[in-house]
Scaffold this active site. Sequence first.
Site, mmCIF file in Angstrom:
data_model
loop_
_atom_site.group_PDB
_atom_site.id
_atom_site.type_symbol
_atom_site.label_atom_id
_atom_site.label_comp_id
_atom_site.label_asym_id
_atom_site.label_seq_id
_atom_site.Cartn_x
_atom_site.Cartn_y
_atom_site.Cartn_z
ATOM 1 C CB CYS A 165 -0.957 -0.010 1.194
ATOM 2 S SG CYS A 165 -2.000 -1.485 1.208
ATOM 3 C CG HIS A 305 -1.850 4.075 5.990
ATOM 4 N ND1 HIS A 305 -1.752 3.988 4.616
ATOM 5 C CD2 HIS A 305 -2.063 2.804 6.432
ATOM 6 C CE1 HIS A 305 -1.896 2.725 4.251
ATOM 7 N NE2 HIS A 305 -2.086 1.991 5.330
ATOM 8 C CD GLU A 316 -1.370 7.411 10.018
ATOM 9 O OE1 GLU A 316 -0.910 8.159 9.137
ATOM 10 O OE2 GLU A 316 -2.318 6.617 9.815
ATOM 11 C CE LYS A 337 -5.435 4.348 2.900
ATOM 12 N NZ LYS A 337 -4.555 5.475 3.209
ATOM 13 C CG HIS A 342 -6.413 0.804 1.834
ATOM 14 N ND1 HIS A 342 -5.507 1.384 0.982
ATOM 15 C CD2 HIS A 342 -5.667 0.194 2.810
ATOM 16 C CE1 HIS A 342 -4.279 1.153 1.408
ATOM 17 N NE2 HIS A 342 -4.358 0.435 2.518
ATOM 18 C CG PHE A 405 -0.277 -6.044 4.178
ATOM 19 C CD1 PHE A 405 -0.774 -5.266 5.210
ATOM 20 C CD2 PHE A 405 -1.157 -6.924 3.543
ATOM 21 C CE1 PHE A 405 -2.100 -5.350 5.607
ATOM 22 C CE2 PHE A 405 -2.484 -7.012 3.933
ATOM 23 C CZ PHE A 405 -2.955 -6.231 4.964
#
Length: 419
Positions: A165, A305, A316, A337, A342, A405
């Site tokens: 991502c 994110h 975060e 998002k 996403h 990831f």
Amino acid sequence: MELKRVVVTGLGAITPLGNNVADTWHALINGISGAGPITRFDTSKSKTQFACEVKNFDPLNYFADRKEVRKCDMYTQYAIASAQEAVKDSGIDAESVNKDRVGVIYTSGIGGILTFQEEVLEYNPERGPRFNPFFIPKIIADISAGLISIRYGFRGPNFATVSACASSTNAIADAFNYIRLNKASAILTGGAEAPISVAGIGGFNAMNALSTRNDSPQTASRPFSGSRDGFVMGEGGVCLVLEELEHALNRGAKIYGEVLGAGMSADAYHLTASHPEGLGAILVMRNSLEDAEMSPDEIDYINVHGTSTPVGDISEVKAIKEVFGEHAYKMNISSTKSMTGHMLGATGALEAMACTLSIYNDIVPPTINHADDDLDPEIDYKMNFTFNKAQKRTVNAALSNTFGFGGHNASVIIKKFKN
């Protein structure tokens, strides 16, 4: 060696909110969700039955004929469409520009998963290994960069960065560095993804990563809210034209903003989960600030994110507080998002575009789907998450975070242009 200055001169987008930049931006600042029931396949047996799909996309608006369309996975179709808008927006004349000095660094986190699924499901062992001759070119993550360069004849740096991502943020960082090191005059950069398929949804469901709020798709992505239960899958493609400043000025280009810095780091912690204390996120933001030669209090807005996952949102927030200290309470923070879902490998490009337009228009898009009584005790709500409604303010500098990831982290900093 004196580093070149790098500016943003063109934008292109195919997203769940619109098939161009203007429609996408209008939806972002008006807090419109792109989520709805999945139309691509029968979801009756799926845990998650909704996503943020691109709507009313006609590839024939971007390709000569259906024969050309069939050579491209849907993710590549989105990529080429976004690049076409970005090139037009930038005003670069593909015929007269020095094509040896224009590159394409465009990516995908997964690549052609829809093509892979179709080819494997249609495989018949009794007739032998017979596959579509375009099977491999359609699935590989670098093919969009190659096809964009072929379309325009751009012969500069050409490749894809793959970091889940974080992929398109890494692509933007690489484009920025190649230009400021004088390896190119302009680079088309960004990412595309088309993961809304049985395999894509089923695979992420198996990891318990997706929201299962099937009764209310449009409110399912709710970053930083107490009842968040996973991310909503999105898709699309976004392209930014980055250009060396003098090259842009010499041709009278419109300049949206200036890229000042980029950072990368690794969590070195877990296959899919972010570090619970946000160590990698702390490092990547500090690396970006150092690269931009900026202090934390110069950042006005962070596009986080913020995927709406139980663990990721908390880590975060911890990282932002550690890096920015008291200034964390003076910035705007938002997760787009909550509206786009996403978009995996395309999400960094979308969010860099959102930062750029926030700077250009002095307005911050919201984090939607939050209720005042839907709180998480581990999140500090004294921070300004720009809940539910866009906020007008002077945005001189914005930072975009993306995490992938494997523990991949990437950030970019964009600033209002001043010559």
